[in-house]
Design a protein around this motif. Sequence first.
Motif, mmCIF file in Angstrom:
data_model
loop_
_atom_site.group_PDB
_atom_site.id
_atom_site.type_symbol
_atom_site.label_atom_id
_atom_site.label_comp_id
_atom_site.label_asym_id
_atom_site.label_seq_id
_atom_site.Cartn_x
_atom_site.Cartn_y
_atom_site.Cartn_z
ATOM 1 N N ARG A 22 0.853 -1.189 0.000
ATOM 2 C CA ARG A 22 0.000 0.000 0.000
ATOM 3 C C ARG A 22 0.884 1.231 0.000
ATOM 4 O O ARG A 22 1.921 1.284 0.663
ATOM 5 C CB ARG A 22 -0.892 -0.044 1.239
ATOM 6 C CG ARG A 22 -1.911 1.051 1.317
ATOM 7 C CD ARG A 22 -3.277 0.612 0.790
ATOM 8 N NE ARG A 22 -4.160 1.757 0.762
ATOM 9 C CZ ARG A 22 -4.979 2.093 1.732
ATOM 10 N NH1 ARG A 22 -5.083 1.334 2.799
ATOM 11 N NH2 ARG A 22 -5.728 3.170 1.620
ATOM 12 N N MET A 23 0.490 2.218 -0.773
ATOM 13 C CA MET A 23 1.219 3.480 -0.866
ATOM 14 C C MET A 23 0.218 4.624 -0.766
ATOM 15 O O MET A 23 -0.998 4.396 -0.831
ATOM 16 C CB MET A 23 1.981 3.562 -2.205
ATOM 17 C CG MET A 23 1.060 3.536 -3.429
ATOM 18 S SD MET A 23 1.897 3.607 -5.037
ATOM 19 C CE MET A 23 2.258 5.348 -5.163
ATOM 20 N N ASP A 24 0.733 5.839 -0.600
ATOM 21 C CA ASP A 24 -0.147 7.002 -0.640
ATOM 22 C C ASP A 24 -0.824 7.050 -2.004
ATOM 23 O O ASP A 24 -0.207 6.717 -3.025
ATOM 24 C CB ASP A 24 0.649 8.294 -0.433
ATOM 25 C CG ASP A 24 1.173 8.439 0.981
ATOM 26 O OD1 ASP A 24 0.627 7.792 1.903
ATOM 27 O OD2 ASP A 24 2.149 9.194 1.166
ATOM 28 N N ASN A 25 -2.073 7.450 -2.013
ATOM 29 C CA ASN A 25 -2.786 7.548 -3.276
ATOM 30 C C ASN A 25 -2.082 8.549 -4.184
ATOM 31 O O ASN A 25 -1.685 9.634 -3.741
ATOM 32 C CB ASN A 25 -4.237 7.961 -3.051
ATOM 33 C CG ASN A 25 -5.063 6.833 -2.475
ATOM 34 O OD1 ASN A 25 -4.549 5.781 -2.109
ATOM 35 N ND2 ASN A 25 -6.360 7.052 -2.387
ATOM 36 N N TYR A 26 -1.919 8.165 -5.434
ATOM 37 C CA TYR A 26 -1.173 8.979 -6.393
ATOM 38 C C TYR A 26 -2.109 9.671 -7.378
ATOM 39 O O TYR A 26 -3.259 9.275 -7.557
ATOM 40 C CB TYR A 26 -0.161 8.103 -7.153
ATOM 41 C CG TYR A 26 -0.780 6.975 -7.941
ATOM 42 C CD1 TYR A 26 -1.236 7.174 -9.246
ATOM 43 C CD2 TYR A 26 -0.899 5.702 -7.405
ATOM 44 C CE1 TYR A 26 -1.798 6.131 -9.973
ATOM 45 C CE2 TYR A 26 -1.456 4.646 -8.126
ATOM 46 C CZ TYR A 26 -1.899 4.876 -9.407
ATOM 47 O OH TYR A 26 -2.458 3.841 -10.130
ATOM 48 N N GLY A 27 -1.566 10.693 -8.017
ATOM 49 C CA GLY A 27 -2.253 11.368 -9.117
ATOM 50 C C GLY A 27 -3.696 11.685 -8.835
ATOM 51 O O GLY A 27 -4.038 12.260 -7.796
ATOM 52 N N GLN A 28 -4.554 11.270 -9.743
ATOM 53 C CA GLN A 28 -5.987 11.575 -9.655
ATOM 54 C C GLN A 28 -6.675 10.916 -8.475
ATOM 55 O O GLN A 28 -7.788 11.273 -8.125
ATOM 56 C CB GLN A 28 -6.698 11.181 -10.958
ATOM 57 C CG GLN A 28 -6.690 9.705 -11.263
ATOM 58 C CD GLN A 28 -5.534 9.272 -12.140
ATOM 59 O OE1 GLN A 28 -4.501 9.930 -12.210
ATOM 60 N NE2 GLN A 28 -5.710 8.158 -12.837
ATOM 61 N N TYR A 29 -6.011 9.946 -7.833
ATOM 62 C CA TYR A 29 -6.606 9.244 -6.696
ATOM 63 C C TYR A 29 -6.227 9.863 -5.352
ATOM 64 O O TYR A 29 -6.736 9.440 -4.314
ATOM 65 C CB TYR A 29 -6.212 7.764 -6.719
ATOM 66 C CG TYR A 29 -6.535 7.110 -8.036
ATOM 67 C CD1 TYR A 29 -7.854 6.912 -8.440
ATOM 68 C CD2 TYR A 29 -5.519 6.716 -8.903
ATOM 69 C CE1 TYR A 29 -8.149 6.334 -9.661
ATOM 70 C CE2 TYR A 29 -5.809 6.125 -10.123
ATOM 71 C CZ TYR A 29 -7.122 5.938 -10.499
ATOM 72 O OH TYR A 29 -7.414 5.366 -11.709
ATOM 73 N N ALA A 30 -5.343 10.853 -5.362
ATOM 74 C CA ALA A 30 -4.937 11.513 -4.118
ATOM 75 C C ALA A 30 -6.171 12.079 -3.419
ATOM 76 O O ALA A 30 -6.994 12.748 -4.033
ATOM 77 C CB ALA A 30 -3.924 12.621 -4.400
#
Length: 151
Positions: free
Chosen positions: A131-139
Amino acid sequence: MKNIKIKRTTAQDPNFTSLIKDLDRELAITDGEDHAFYDQFNKVDKIQHVVLLYENDWAVACGALKAYDPQTAEVKRMYTRPESRGNAYAGKILQELENWAADLGFIKCILETGINQPEAIRLYQKMGYNRMDNYGQYAGVEKSYCFMKEL
């Protein structure tokens, strides 16, 4: 006995087009009122790398890659027909996508899935995605889970 074949192809492959139509119908139900938001990020016009899995010459599973940045491939459009689930096909598709990403020079894969996709979340974790921090458009999107794996 099942004859399984994996094929690298493009987003124009009619078998891929057929599978993602089924995927989109399923996601419209699973995502509910959030479907339009997610659907805008799942267009195939920027996808050049598609993997299909055939069971006895019938396309039953797919997945795709899209360049996110020069070092990162984004996994997109993972799907297995309901009647073919439970055969570890999604894992085979994901492994082939990772191999192809490495062949193309990418050093990691990222992906997004929704909280309403528990089977997908388990698959990605089983395949070594973290799991990672939400990226791009999903932030900032609370119903999205993003994952990453070094290749």
